[in-house]
Every structure is written in structure tokens, then in C-alpha cells.
Scaffold this motif. Sequence first.
Motif, PDB file in Angstrom:
ATOM      1  N   THR A 190       0.901  -1.101   0.042  1.00 49.83           N
ATOM      2  CA  THR A 190      -0.246  -0.011  -0.008  1.00 49.83           C
ATOM      3  C   THR A 190       0.991   1.412   0.185  1.00 49.83           C
ATOM      4  O   THR A 190       0.678   1.995  -0.859  1.00 49.83           O
ATOM      5  CB  THR A 190      -0.817  -0.156   1.476  1.00 49.83           C
ATOM      6  N   ARG A 191       1.804   1.331   0.862  1.00 49.07           N
ATOM      7  CA  ARG A 191       2.523   2.479   1.023  1.00 49.07           C
ATOM      8  C   ARG A 191       3.725   2.593  -0.242  1.00 49.07           C
ATOM      9  O   ARG A 191       3.866   3.679  -0.611  1.00 49.07           O
ATOM     10  CB  ARG A 191       3.372   2.414   2.365  1.00 49.07           C
ATOM     11  N   LYS A 192       3.883   1.425  -0.818  1.00 50.46           N
ATOM     12  CA  LYS A 192       4.936   1.419  -1.965  1.00 50.46           C
ATOM     13  C   LYS A 192       4.062   2.055  -3.093  1.00 50.46           C
ATOM     14  O   LYS A 192       4.772   2.915  -3.771  1.00 50.46           O
ATOM     15  CB  LYS A 192       5.347  -0.094  -2.275  1.00 50.46           C
ATOM     16  N   ILE A 193       2.684   1.814  -3.022  1.00 47.04           N
ATOM     17  CA  ILE A 193       2.128   2.061  -4.334  1.00 47.04           C
ATOM     18  C   ILE A 193       1.972   3.879  -3.875  1.00 47.04           C
ATOM     19  O   ILE A 193       2.056   4.739  -4.820  1.00 47.04           O
ATOM     20  CB  ILE A 193       0.691   1.665  -4.119  1.00 47.04           C
ATOM     21  N   THR A 194       1.291   4.091  -2.711  1.00 47.46           N
ATOM     22  CA  THR A 194       0.843   5.503  -2.449  1.00 47.46           C
ATOM     23  C   THR A 194       2.172   6.655  -2.531  1.00 47.46           C
ATOM     24  O   THR A 194       2.148   7.915  -3.281  1.00 47.46           O
ATOM     25  CB  THR A 194       0.405   5.968  -0.980  1.00 47.46           C
ATOM     26  N   SER A 195       3.306   6.138  -2.309  1.00 45.79           N
ATOM     27  CA  SER A 195       4.579   6.774  -2.319  1.00 45.79           C
ATOM     28  C   SER A 195       5.180   7.034  -3.503  1.00 45.79           C
ATOM     29  O   SER A 195       5.641   8.373  -4.089  1.00 45.79           O
ATOM     30  CB  SER A 195       5.646   6.362  -1.194  1.00 45.79           C
ATOM     31  N   GLY A 216       4.282  -6.385  -7.965  1.00 48.43           N
ATOM     32  CA  GLY A 216       4.290  -8.190  -8.383  1.00 48.43           C
ATOM     33  C   GLY A 216       2.732  -8.408  -8.512  1.00 48.43           C
ATOM     34  O   GLY A 216       2.369  -8.038  -9.677  1.00 48.43           O
ATOM     35  N   ASN A 217       2.379  -9.493  -7.692  1.00 48.58           N
ATOM     36  CA  ASN A 217       1.094  -9.835  -8.111  1.00 48.58           C
ATOM     37  C   ASN A 217      -0.165  -8.950  -7.810  1.00 48.58           C
ATOM     38  O   ASN A 217      -0.342  -8.601  -6.541  1.00 48.58           O
ATOM     39  CB  ASN A 217       0.718 -11.246  -7.242  1.00 48.58           C
ATOM     40  N   ILE A 218      -0.581  -8.146  -8.841  1.00 43.47           N
ATOM     41  CA  ILE A 218      -1.825  -6.961  -8.457  1.00 43.47           C
ATOM     42  C   ILE A 218      -3.010  -7.711  -8.478  1.00 43.47           C
ATOM     43  O   ILE A 218      -3.925  -7.017  -8.138  1.00 43.47           O
ATOM     44  CB  ILE A 218      -1.554  -6.164  -9.480  1.00 43.47           C
ATOM     45  N   GLU A 258      -6.980  -2.609  -7.631  1.00 42.90           N
ATOM     46  CA  GLU A 258      -7.929  -1.397  -7.153  1.00 42.90           C
ATOM     47  C   GLU A 258      -7.234  -0.442  -6.267  1.00 42.90           C
ATOM     48  O   GLU A 258      -7.577   0.604  -6.524  1.00 42.90           O
ATOM     49  CB  GLU A 258      -9.242  -2.129  -6.376  1.00 42.90           C
ATOM     50  N   PHE A 259      -6.357  -0.723  -5.453  1.00 46.46           N
ATOM     51  CA  PHE A 259      -5.688   0.001  -4.606  1.00 46.46           C
ATOM     52  C   PHE A 259      -4.735   1.104  -5.566  1.00 46.46           C
ATOM     53  O   PHE A 259      -4.880   2.162  -5.246  1.00 46.46           O
ATOM     54  CB  PHE A 259      -4.691  -0.744  -3.505  1.00 46.46           C
ATOM     55  N   VAL A 260      -4.206   0.567  -6.624  1.00 47.16           N
ATOM     56  CA  VAL A 260      -3.535   1.225  -7.462  1.00 47.16           C
ATOM     57  C   VAL A 260      -4.479   2.268  -8.266  1.00 47.16           C
ATOM     58  O   VAL A 260      -4.302   3.443  -8.228  1.00 47.16           O
ATOM     59  CB  VAL A 260      -2.890   0.428  -8.550  1.00 47.16           C
ATOM     60  N   GLU A 261      -5.762   1.781  -8.560  1.00 51.10           N
ATOM     61  CA  GLU A 261      -6.509   2.784  -9.397  1.00 51.10           C
ATOM     62  C   GLU A 261      -7.019   3.675  -8.274  1.00 51.10           C
ATOM     63  O   GLU A 261      -7.155   4.942  -8.646  1.00 51.10           O
ATOM     64  CB  GLU A 261      -7.664   1.771  -9.768  1.00 51.10           C
TER      65      GLU A 261
END
Length: 358
Positions: A190-195, A216-218, A258-261
Motif C-alpha cells: 500500500t505505502r509502496k503504491i501511494t509513495s 508483483g501480483n496485483i 484496485e488500490f493502485v486505481e
Amino acid sequence: MKKIIITGVTGQDGSNMVRYLLNNTEHIIYGTVRRLSVTNHENIKDIKDERFKLINLDITDQQSIINNVKSIMPDYIINFAAQSFVGESWNTPIQTFTTNTLSVMYFLESIKEYCPTCRFYSAGSSEEFGDVEYVPQDIKHPCRPRSPYGASKCSARHLVKVYRESYNLFAIHCILFNHEGIRRGKEFVTRKITSNIARIKKEIDNGEKVTPFELGNIYAKRDWSDSEDFVEAVWLMLNMKEPREYVLSSNETHTVKEFVELSCQSAGLKYQWFETINELDTKLIVNGEVIMKISKKFYRPAEVDLLYGDSTETRQILNWKPKVSFKDLVYKMVMNDIKLLDNYNPNDNNLYNIENTL
Ligand code: GDD
């Protein structure tokens, strides 16, 4: 006024628990840290309160636990310290067990020997459910771990039960589904994505070259909540009449994709997916540029594909429910990472006095 030992205060949950208790109780808090030549107090550097004391305690050393338990005689021990990164547990399985399981035994033994009325909290994990048999998962779901990390938490759970039943200790183990927030480590997805989304948003706004990041596995599904909601529930559990096992979850499940979106939407980025039959080809595109690619490097030897919790019973027992929705959680994390980039100061170093330093 009670005395509370909290382990893992430099991590997300420990630091949130310290804040919660300082704001909502009169108690004295002993936050434990490991002796390191370089300190990492980022998550607690803003806490200025005389009731919060740092002490040296290494949870992998039984004598260190005994010494501290005997000298403080705590009313509560809240054990949030862990080797908490599932992916790393295949590289360091023994360290994972020493940190996550043996430490729990050391605490239970010390409580039994020196302060049997002390209430103990053990942080469990939905990784204990692993290769799940049914959805949504409640406390009755069997232990089916898929990683050394998951196995270490199952073992801790069994130990807590054995000590609770054998010695009548107030020892609880709560299975926490994924929980995130602005103090999350950047190795977690999660934090990897948001940062990264925050960084990319800045690069685009400044007209700079965009450097893509890799995941990796999204398609893995997780049940994500806010850590700040969970620490409140943990404190309620510790103050119930009887000890027992609990589950904490959002009662929803979402893919990493979905978290990425939602992160892109929170940052105001208009995105498109490029997908083929091969999931390793998947790319995320903004303004015609690739901002995220898939890398095999971030796949795990064995994945937990679907976590979806059912904490209805816990909510009823504690008369508690989470306040932060999935959407609000993602938005909060993205906005915080954008703000951190605006305020970045490399010289910002706030050190603490450690009470029992020789
Ligand atoms: N870390 C990471 N990095 N995970 C990725 C990546 C990546 O680049 N790409 C995809 N993922 C997937 C993982 O394979 C996993 O399915 C999911 O994202 C979540 O990974 P993490 O954020 O590392 O968390 P976790 O679910 O393995 O474990 C967390 O939750 C547990 C409770 O279920 C940790 O907080 C554990 O300590 C906790 O017990």
C-alpha cells in the motif's frame, strides 16, 4: 495510573497505540526499542509527553524481557514488535520465528513467573488463514499458513492459548487483517503504491521525466483497514472481563490493482491499463507514459490469494466499528505522501533519551 509496556513503538501499530493511549488514558507508557547504532524514530518523533518513556528491550533475548518485566512490573504488555514483512520471511525463516514466536513465549513465561496479573496482547495475522477454505474468514477458520511468517503467527496463537488455559493468564491473540496508514513502511504494497504515485504526480506536474515503479501480483485480494482504528479495538479487548481470541477486519476485500486505481484517482491522475493474456505484460499508463510495470521479482514463492475477514462477532463484543473506509484510507495515504514530498527536510533528525541506557 497503570504501567503499559508496548513493543514495536517505532513501527506503525506501536506508534499509533502510543498516540491512542496518551490521548485517551492517564497511563504511563514504556515503549521498547532495540539498541541500534542508528536510530529510526521517524514514527514517534512528534510525540512529546512525559508519560511516554523509551526503554531498551530486545524481544529475542529472554533475559532482556525478564529484566524489564521485573523492574517495571507492568499492568499490560502490548506486543506489536515483529518481523512483519511476509515476503522477507522466506529469506529469514529462523529470525522470523525467533522474533514472532519465541518472543511471545518469553513474554508469557515472564508474566507467569513475575507478574501474573499483567494483561498480554499478542498480534496475530490473517496470514494464519493462508490458503483459505471459505470466505469471509472468521475466528473459526483453520490455520493454513503459506509462509514462514504465517506459520510463526499460528505458533504464537497456540502458545497464547496454552498459557491462557494452563496458567489462567489474561493473554489474548487477535487476528488482524491488513491494516495501513500514513506510518506504514514502504516495503508493504500500500505505502509502496501511494509513495510512488505521489512521486510520479510531482514528476508529471513539474514536467520531469517519469520513472516507473514495479509491482508483483496485483490480482491478490486483501482486506484493508486503518491501523488507527485497530489500536482502539485492541485496547478495548485488553479491558474486557475475560481473555479470548478475536478477529479485526474491514469485512471487505479489494485487489492490489484496485488500490493502485484509487491511488491514481486520489492524486488526480487519469490512467489506462495495458493488459494481455500474460499478466507479466500488464502496465499502467498515464499521459501515454508507463508509470508502473510488473516484475517477477515481487512475486512470492507461495501467495495468499484472497483475504476477506468477518469481524462481526468482535464488533458486537467490543461495541466497536471502524471509522475509516477503504476509499478514505487510500486518499489519506496518497495525500500524506504528496505532503511529505513538499516538506522534505534531509536534516530533520529528532532523537530520544532512552531511560535504561547504560
Ligand atoms: N510488499 C509487496 N510489494 N507486495 C506486493 C507487491 C510489491 O511490490 N506487488 C504485489 N504485492 C502483493 C503481495 O504479493 C500480497 O499479496 C499483497 O500485495 C500485500 O502484500 P503486503 O503489503 O506486503 O502485505 P501482506 O498481506 O503480505 O502482509 C501484511 O498483512 C498481514 C495481515 O494479513 C503485513 O502487514 C503482515 O505483517 C500482516 O500480518
